[in-house]
Design a protein around this motif. Structure first.
Motif, PDB file in Angstrom:
ATOM      1  N   ARG A   8      -6.393  -8.585  -4.846  1.00  0.00           N
ATOM      2  CA  ARG A   8      -5.174  -7.394  -5.173  1.00  0.00           C
ATOM      3  C   ARG A   8      -5.186  -6.323  -3.973  1.00  0.00           C
ATOM      4  O   ARG A   8      -6.349  -6.198  -3.374  1.00  0.00           O
ATOM      5  N   ALA A   9      -3.744  -6.484  -3.165  1.00  0.00           N
ATOM      6  CA  ALA A   9      -3.684  -5.745  -1.984  1.00  0.00           C
ATOM      7  C   ALA A   9      -4.087  -4.012  -2.501  1.00  0.00           C
ATOM      8  O   ALA A   9      -3.689  -3.593  -3.609  1.00  0.00           O
ATOM      9  N   ALA A  10      -4.790  -3.461  -1.566  1.00  0.00           N
ATOM     10  CA  ALA A  10      -4.779  -2.045  -1.932  1.00  0.00           C
ATOM     11  C   ALA A  10      -3.534  -1.225  -1.772  1.00  0.00           C
ATOM     12  O   ALA A  10      -2.775  -1.728  -0.850  1.00  0.00           O
ATOM     13  N   ARG A  11      -3.365  -0.289  -2.615  1.00  0.00           N
ATOM     14  CA  ARG A  11      -2.187   0.549  -2.603  1.00  0.00           C
ATOM     15  C   ARG A  11      -2.089   1.705  -1.912  1.00  0.00           C
ATOM     16  O   ARG A  11      -3.425   2.414  -2.339  1.00  0.00           O
ATOM     17  N   TYR A 247       8.095 -14.013   0.384  1.00  0.00           N
ATOM     18  CA  TYR A 247       7.532 -12.734   0.790  1.00  0.00           C
ATOM     19  C   TYR A 247       5.966 -13.202   0.775  1.00  0.00           C
ATOM     20  O   TYR A 247       5.187 -12.812   1.559  1.00  0.00           O
ATOM     21  N   ALA A 248       5.457 -13.742  -0.436  1.00  0.00           N
ATOM     22  CA  ALA A 248       4.057 -14.277  -0.430  1.00  0.00           C
ATOM     23  C   ALA A 248       3.657 -15.142   0.564  1.00  0.00           C
ATOM     24  O   ALA A 248       2.520 -14.911   1.044  1.00  0.00           O
ATOM     25  N   ALA A 249       4.612 -16.156   1.037  1.00  0.00           N
ATOM     26  CA  ALA A 249       4.199 -17.032   2.020  1.00  0.00           C
ATOM     27  C   ALA A 249       4.077 -16.434   3.375  1.00  0.00           C
ATOM     28  O   ALA A 249       2.956 -16.589   4.294  1.00  0.00           O
ATOM     29  N   GLU A 250       4.956 -15.202   3.600  1.00  0.00           N
ATOM     30  CA  GLU A 250       4.961 -14.686   4.766  1.00  0.00           C
ATOM     31  C   GLU A 250       3.430 -13.707   4.959  1.00  0.00           C
ATOM     32  O   GLU A 250       2.951 -13.616   6.062  1.00  0.00           O
ATOM     33  N   ARG A 251       3.102 -13.167   4.128  1.00  0.00           N
ATOM     34  CA  ARG A 251       2.124 -12.480   3.734  1.00  0.00           C
ATOM     35  C   ARG A 251       0.801 -13.418   4.091  1.00  0.00           C
ATOM     36  O   ARG A 251      -0.255 -13.094   4.757  1.00  0.00           O
ATOM     37  N   THR A 252       0.637 -14.599   3.371  1.00  0.00           N
ATOM     38  CA  THR A 252      -0.305 -15.182   3.583  1.00  0.00           C
ATOM     39  C   THR A 252      -0.340 -15.762   4.897  1.00  0.00           C
ATOM     40  O   THR A 252      -1.624 -16.103   5.546  1.00  0.00           O
ATOM     41  N   ALA A 253       0.604 -16.394   5.616  1.00  0.00           N
ATOM     42  CA  ALA A 253       0.715 -16.662   6.906  1.00  0.00           C
ATOM     43  C   ALA A 253       0.151 -15.930   7.789  1.00  0.00           C
ATOM     44  O   ALA A 253      -0.436 -16.134   8.873  1.00  0.00           O
ATOM     45  N   ALA A 254       0.300 -14.344   7.415  1.00  0.00           N
ATOM     46  CA  ALA A 254      -0.114 -13.416   8.415  1.00  0.00           C
ATOM     47  C   ALA A 254      -1.649 -12.890   7.930  1.00  0.00           C
ATOM     48  O   ALA A 254      -2.194 -12.001   8.540  1.00  0.00           O
ATOM     49  N   GLY A 255      -2.168 -13.628   7.216  1.00  0.00           N
ATOM     50  CA  GLY A 255      -3.763 -13.361   6.858  1.00  0.00           C
ATOM     51  C   GLY A 255      -3.627 -12.297   6.002  1.00  0.00           C
ATOM     52  O   GLY A 255      -4.731 -11.432   5.879  1.00  0.00           O
ATOM     53  N   ARG A 256      -2.699 -11.651   5.063  1.00  0.00           N
ATOM     54  CA  ARG A 256      -2.712 -10.692   4.524  1.00  0.00           C
ATOM     55  C   ARG A 256      -2.700 -10.982   2.860  1.00  0.00           C
ATOM     56  O   ARG A 256      -2.341 -11.797   2.601  1.00  0.00           O
TER      57      ARG A 256
END
Length: 286
Positions: A8-11, A247-256
């Motif tokens: 889970r990403a920190a909020r 959006y999920a793919a973009e974050r994954t590709a950016a290592g996030r």
């Protein structure tokens, strides 16, 4: 359907633009958008309008938070009962006077109405925890229409803008106040965004704009359980599912990390869609 879960990403809260209540003087009528922006650059009226400190009338921050969240989505009558039970005698006396005054002189009167000044006082008089609720009641007592709400929103502080957004479901029956919601959705103020995705947006935002509002919540860390009527509006929404996947793919590709809330919404989109003709009260997406 299940999805692989990322951590889970920190909020973190986005930039805050709330400001102190701007006093009891009538100088506000001379202030335009530039003055409002300047006020919003100052320190906030309260670090969190729904946060509380432990006092005899507030047993715990967590419990009070949940109670206030529920109260702000209830009817004005329910909201008034809530404040009557929680405000101290001096604050309650001030609120009762402010509501009587607003009811006696509703609408807009001249450069600034008496009830608009009471909106500015609410934080100081009722305390940070109950200011939003008090302002909603004052707006309701004043029978503020779309024009009055628009004036308060664009000339007021971020605290007052938030109260306007909370009041919309009670005071505006049609989509005429959507420009206020759309303005709030362009900010990164997480408290303003939370108010913007309430029942009024659920009822009136077009599908395209509503989908982007959900994405904005994910981007800024606003919990998706604050999005009113989320299960109904997300149900069977293939376009929202596509946007979430991108959006999920973009974050994954950016290592996030991918927010866990994203998977929650994605699961909702895969449930059965609405019956024909029931997708949205205002018709097809424009």
């Amino acid at each position: 359907m299940t999805h692989p879960r990322s951590t889970r990403a920190a909020r973190t809260d986005g930039p805050q633009d709330d400001t102190p209540a701007h006093g009891d003087t009538a100088a506000r009528d001379a202030q335009g958008p530039e003055s409002a922006a300047a006020r919003d650059a100052q320190a906030p009226e309260d670090a969190n309008p729904l946060a509380t400190t432990d006092t005899p009338s507030t047993p715990s921050t967590h419990t009070t938070q949940l109670t206030l969240d529920t109260a702000l989505t209830s009817s004005p009558a329910g909201l008034r009962r809530h404040l009557t039970a929680h405000l101290d005698p001096a604050a309650l006396a001030w609120l009762e006077h402010a509501l009587d005054e607003a009811a006696a002189h509703p609408g807009i009167h001249g450069p600034i109405s008496a009830w608009e000044l009471r909106l500015a006082e609410a934080g100081r008089r009722c305390g940070a925890a109950y200011a939003d609720a008090a302002r909603v009641l004052i707006l309701d007592a004043a029978r503020a229409g779309t024009d009055a709400l628009t004036r308060v929103y664009f000339q007021g502080t971020a605290d007052e803008r938030r109260a306007v957004l909370h009041a919309l479901p009670h005071l505006v029956s049609g989509p005429g106040a959507l420009p206020l919601v759309e303005d709030a959705l362009r900010t990164n103020d997480t408290r303003l965004l939370t108010a913007a995705v309430g029942p009024y947006a659920a009822r009136h935002l077009a599908p395209h704009d509503w989908r982007h509002a959900v994405l904005k919540c994910l981007f800024t860390g606003v919990p998706v359980d604050r999005v009113a009527d989320l299960p109904r509006r997300a149900r069977g929404d293939g376009e929202l599912a596509r946007m979430l996947g991108d959006y999920a793919a973009e974050r994954t590709a950016a290592g996030r990390t991918v927010p866990e809330d994203l998977y929650r919404v994605l699961d909702l989109t895969e449930s059965a869609g609405p019956a024909p003709g029931k997708d949205h009260p205002h018709g097809k997406e424009s």
